[in-house]
Design an enzyme around this catalytic site. Structure first.
Site, PDB file in Angstrom:
ATOM      1  CG  PHE A  23      -1.790   1.234   1.296  1.00 20.29           C
ATOM      2  CD1 PHE A  23      -2.917   1.339   0.486  1.00 20.29           C
ATOM      3  CD2 PHE A  23      -1.475   2.296   2.133  1.00 20.29           C
ATOM      4  CE1 PHE A  23      -3.710   2.476   0.516  1.00 20.29           C
ATOM      5  CE2 PHE A  23      -2.265   3.439   2.177  1.00 20.29           C
ATOM      6  CZ  PHE A  23      -3.389   3.521   1.366  1.00 20.29           C
ATOM      7  CD  GLU A  98      10.944   4.814   0.670  1.00 20.23           C
ATOM      8  OE1 GLU A  98      11.194   5.685   1.510  1.00 20.23           O
ATOM      9  OE2 GLU A  98      10.721   5.067  -0.522  1.00 20.23           O
TER      10      GLU A  98
HETATM   11  C1  BEZ Z   1       4.612   5.534   0.033  1.00 20.69           C
HETATM   12  O1  BEZ Z   1       3.651   4.912   0.391  1.00 20.69           O
HETATM   13  O2  BEZ Z   1       4.597   6.240  -0.933  1.00 20.69           O
HETATM   14  C2  BEZ Z   1       5.806   5.403   0.858  1.00 20.69           C
HETATM   15  C3  BEZ Z   1       5.922   6.189   1.938  1.00 20.69           C
HETATM   16  C4  BEZ Z   1       7.035   6.066   2.710  1.00 20.69           C
HETATM   17  C5  BEZ Z   1       7.996   5.156   2.405  1.00 20.69           C
HETATM   18  C6  BEZ Z   1       7.822   4.354   1.323  1.00 20.69           C
HETATM   19  C7  BEZ Z   1       6.736   4.466   0.547  1.00 20.69           C
END
Ligand code: BEZ
Length: 195
Positions: A23, A98
């Site tokens: 998600f 991330e």
């Molecule tokens: C996202 O859902 O876009 C996201 C947010 C933070 C870290 C990785 C992905």
């Protein structure tokens, strides 16, 4: 710098043959730099998007971190986003991308069709070293206007996210108020097609 890559591998050992839903609620809504099997708008319940996480490696630097979104628990709130069905090897790439404070959590997701699936979501919790926490939307807008990193300007990140949420038909007062405050500063020169 904080690195959550190993912790994420330990948290969710994945079977190489079983695709998994992911998600996305931040840049993943408008940009997927990885292969996927399916992509579909979805939402999760009990969480709200907030520009409370510092970005040392994408939209800022260790000396001048930018501000990017994370999810904060908020009973009864729906958070709109984009779901991707991906093969487990893609998490190697995402865990690395991330690594600045985001951990994987499991969550039920609801698609626009009403169908439900479990997915994984990256969340930066308040105990991570890059967490910046709450500030006024005005303060956050000024901070974003002044921040840049290896992935581009923090302003582009905010403006692209706000545009993508509008395209999804999702209302997010926090994001839209910060966008309006940023545009009032006259600082950003959005480069619409930046990555
Ligand atoms: C996202 O859902 O876009 C996201 C947010 C933070 C870290 C990785 C992905």
């Amino acid at each position: 710098m904080l690195n959550t890559t190993e912790e994420n591998r330990r948290r969710h050992p994945l079977h190489p043959d079983h695709p998994v839903w992911l998600f996305g609620y931040g840049s993943l809504i408008y940009k997927a730099d990885f292969p996927y099997l399916e992509r579909a708008p979805a939402s999760i319940s009990g969480w709200t998007r907030r520009f409370w996480q510092g970005s040392h490696d994408h939209r800022g630097t260790p000396k001048n971190p930018g501000r990017v979104v994370t999810l904060i628990e908020s009973p009864g709130t729906l958070c709109a986003g984009m779901a991707y069905r991906i093969t487990p090897d893609v998490f190697e790439h995402l865990d690395h991308r991330e690594k600045n404070g985001y951990l994987r959590f499991s969550t039920p997701m609801t698609f626009h069709t009403g169908e439900q699936e479990n997915g994984l979501v990256y969340i930066a919790t308040a105990d991570n070293g890059a967490f910046l926490g709450e500030a006024s939307e005005q303060h956050i807008a000024h901070h974003i206007a002044a921040s840049h990193g290896p992935s581009g300007s923090n302003a582009d990140y905010l403006l692209q996210l706000a545009e993508a949420l509008r395209e999804l038909g999702a209302h997010d007062a926090h994001v839209f108020h910060i966008e309006a405050a940023l545009l009032r500063t006259g600082q950003p020169h959005p480069t619409k097609n930046s990555p």
